[in-house]
Structure formats: C-alpha cells, structure tokens
Motif scaffolding. Sequence first.
Motif, short mmCIF file in Angstrom:
data_model
loop_
_atom_site.label_atom_id
_atom_site.label_comp_id
_atom_site.label_asym_id
_atom_site.label_seq_id
_atom_site.Cartn_x
_atom_site.Cartn_y
_atom_site.Cartn_z
N CYS A 145 35.10 -9.16 37.44
CA CYS A 145 35.16 -8.73 38.69
C CYS A 145 34.97 -7.66 38.90
O CYS A 145 33.82 -6.33 39.77
CB CYS A 145 35.50 -9.76 39.41
SG CYS A 145 34.77 -11.52 39.79
N PHE A 146 35.77 -6.45 38.87
CA PHE A 146 36.54 -5.15 38.65
C PHE A 146 35.42 -4.71 38.00
O PHE A 146 35.20 -3.54 39.23
CB PHE A 146 37.67 -4.69 38.26
CG PHE A 146 38.46 -3.67 38.12
CD1 PHE A 146 38.74 -2.78 39.69
CD2 PHE A 146 38.11 -3.05 37.45
CE1 PHE A 146 38.62 -1.84 39.60
CE2 PHE A 146 38.62 -1.18 37.29
CZ PHE A 146 38.68 -1.02 38.45
N PHE B 126 27.81 3.94 45.24
CA PHE B 126 27.73 4.88 46.89
C PHE B 126 29.41 6.30 46.65
O PHE B 126 29.50 6.30 48.20
CB PHE B 126 28.30 3.20 47.68
CG PHE B 126 27.48 2.36 47.73
CD1 PHE B 126 26.39 2.76 48.59
CD2 PHE B 126 27.77 1.43 47.12
CE1 PHE B 126 25.33 1.74 48.79
CE2 PHE B 126 26.72 0.39 47.05
CZ PHE B 126 25.54 0.33 47.82
N GLY B 127 29.58 6.11 45.79
CA GLY B 127 30.22 7.50 45.92
C GLY B 127 31.76 7.22 45.33
O GLY B 127 32.29 7.96 45.44
N VAL B 128 32.02 5.69 45.14
CA VAL B 128 33.57 5.69 45.14
C VAL B 128 33.70 5.65 43.36
O VAL B 128 33.22 4.05 42.92
CB VAL B 128 33.98 3.86 45.93
CG1 VAL B 128 34.48 3.15 45.60
CG2 VAL B 128 33.22 3.84 47.20
N ALA B 129 34.86 6.38 43.40
CA ALA B 129 34.82 6.26 41.76
C ALA B 129 36.63 5.37 41.41
O ALA B 129 36.96 6.37 41.82
CB ALA B 129 35.07 8.05 41.11
N LEU B 130 36.01 4.38 41.02
CA LEU B 130 37.29 3.45 40.54
C LEU B 130 38.01 3.80 38.73
O LEU B 130 38.79 3.93 38.58
CB LEU B 130 37.39 2.36 41.21
CG LEU B 130 36.67 1.33 42.26
CD1 LEU B 130 36.56 -0.08 42.55
CD2 LEU B 130 37.75 1.94 43.77
N LEU B 131 37.02 3.84 38.27
CA LEU B 131 37.12 3.89 37.08
C LEU B 131 37.36 5.68 36.71
O LEU B 131 36.31 6.13 37.19
CB LEU B 131 36.41 3.51 36.17
CG LEU B 131 36.27 2.09 36.21
CD1 LEU B 131 35.12 1.20 34.94
CD2 LEU B 131 37.76 1.23 35.91
N VAL C 102 41.42 -3.98 45.39
CA VAL C 102 41.63 -5.36 45.92
C VAL C 102 40.72 -6.61 46.09
O VAL C 102 40.48 -7.85 45.86
CB VAL C 102 42.56 -5.86 47.08
CG1 VAL C 102 42.39 -6.60 48.28
CG2 VAL C 102 44.40 -5.56 47.75
N VAL C 103 39.75 -5.94 46.89
CA VAL C 103 37.97 -6.49 47.30
C VAL C 103 37.90 -7.05 45.30
O VAL C 103 37.41 -8.59 45.38
CB VAL C 103 37.40 -5.73 47.41
CG1 VAL C 103 35.63 -5.80 47.24
CG2 VAL C 103 37.62 -5.28 48.47
N PRO C 104 37.66 -6.87 44.10
CA PRO C 104 37.24 -7.64 43.35
C PRO C 104 38.32 -9.03 42.43
O PRO C 104 37.88 -9.30 41.88
CB PRO C 104 37.48 -6.40 42.03
CG PRO C 104 37.94 -5.20 42.46
CD PRO C 104 38.02 -5.56 43.70
N ALA D 139 46.71 4.29 49.64
CA ALA D 139 45.87 3.15 50.46
C ALA D 139 44.30 2.90 50.41
O ALA D 139 44.04 1.53 49.91
CB ALA D 139 46.27 3.85 52.19
N TRP D 140 43.88 3.91 50.43
CA TRP D 140 42.55 4.13 50.09
C TRP D 140 42.61 3.12 48.74
O TRP D 140 41.36 2.47 48.27
CB TRP D 140 41.85 5.53 49.99
CG TRP D 140 40.56 5.69 49.37
CD1 TRP D 140 40.02 6.14 48.00
CD2 TRP D 140 38.92 5.11 50.62
NE1 TRP D 140 38.92 5.87 48.25
CE2 TRP D 140 38.16 5.83 48.86
CE3 TRP D 140 38.36 5.15 51.20
CZ2 TRP D 140 36.93 5.82 49.28
CZ3 TRP D 140 37.23 5.57 52.02
CH2 TRP D 140 36.50 5.75 51.43
N TYR D 141 42.35 3.51 48.00
CA TYR D 141 42.54 2.84 46.64
C TYR D 141 42.66 1.38 46.06
O TYR D 141 42.11 0.71 45.65
CB TYR D 141 42.78 4.01 45.00
CG TYR D 141 41.52 4.62 44.75
CD1 TYR D 141 40.81 4.48 44.27
CD2 TYR D 141 42.35 6.10 45.14
CE1 TYR D 141 39.43 5.59 44.21
CE2 TYR D 141 41.34 7.42 44.73
CZ TYR D 141 40.38 6.88 44.42
OH TYR D 141 40.09 8.18 44.41
#
Length: 116
Positions: free
Chosen positions: A100-101, A111-116, A67-69, A60-62
């Motif tokens: 965008c992603f 901000f400490g959110v690692a998406l890659l 979704v945002v980008p 859910a978090w990821y």
Amino acid sequence: MGWIITKYAVTAALVVLISELAKRSDKLGGFVAALPLVTLLTLVWLYVEGQPATKLANHAWYTFWYVVPTLPMFLAFPTLLPRLGFWLTLLASAVLIVVCFGLFALVVRRFGVALL
C-alpha cells in the motif's frame, strides 16, 4: 545520557499504558492507540532538543502522508486473524502495508508529494 533514558522510559510507558488499556477495554485501547501520542511526544522531544520549526513541521507533514497507506491494515488484520492465526496475519499485514505504501507513494508523487 539521562535525557535519552528519559525519552525511552516515557515512550515505553506510553506503549505499556495502551496495551494495558486494551486488555480492559477494546474500544478504549483502540481509541488511545489511534491518538497521535507518539507523534506528539516526538514533536515535544524535537522541540525541547532545539530543532528548528521547519523540522517539526516537516515531521508532522510526512507523518500524515505515512499514516494514510497503513489504514487498510487495520481492516485486513481482524479479517485475516481467524483464518491465518496471529503470526501469519501479522506477516500479511506487514506485506500489505509495504504494498500500500509503494502504491500510495506512486499516486501522491503525481501531486507533488515525494515520500520516497
């Protein structure tokens, strides 16, 4: 094997339902498509298959952050469609999502959110 076929059938039925609704009503089709039904189904499948709560929470978090980008594509697509036609608009939208992603991942990393 029966379980995986059930998952495919239910998930596919959801996509078909949304496309059929969209044929009848742009607003209703868009509304139902915007609902996080696939994510909810995924959470149900993970839960039923005995995945730990941390796995469900992480999903859910990821999903939120991924979704945002993608949102700018929903503005670009209707703008580009009359100019480029369907296939080029689809390609341009896919490229826009990737760009965008990438940019979004760089920003949220600070901000400490690692998406890659």
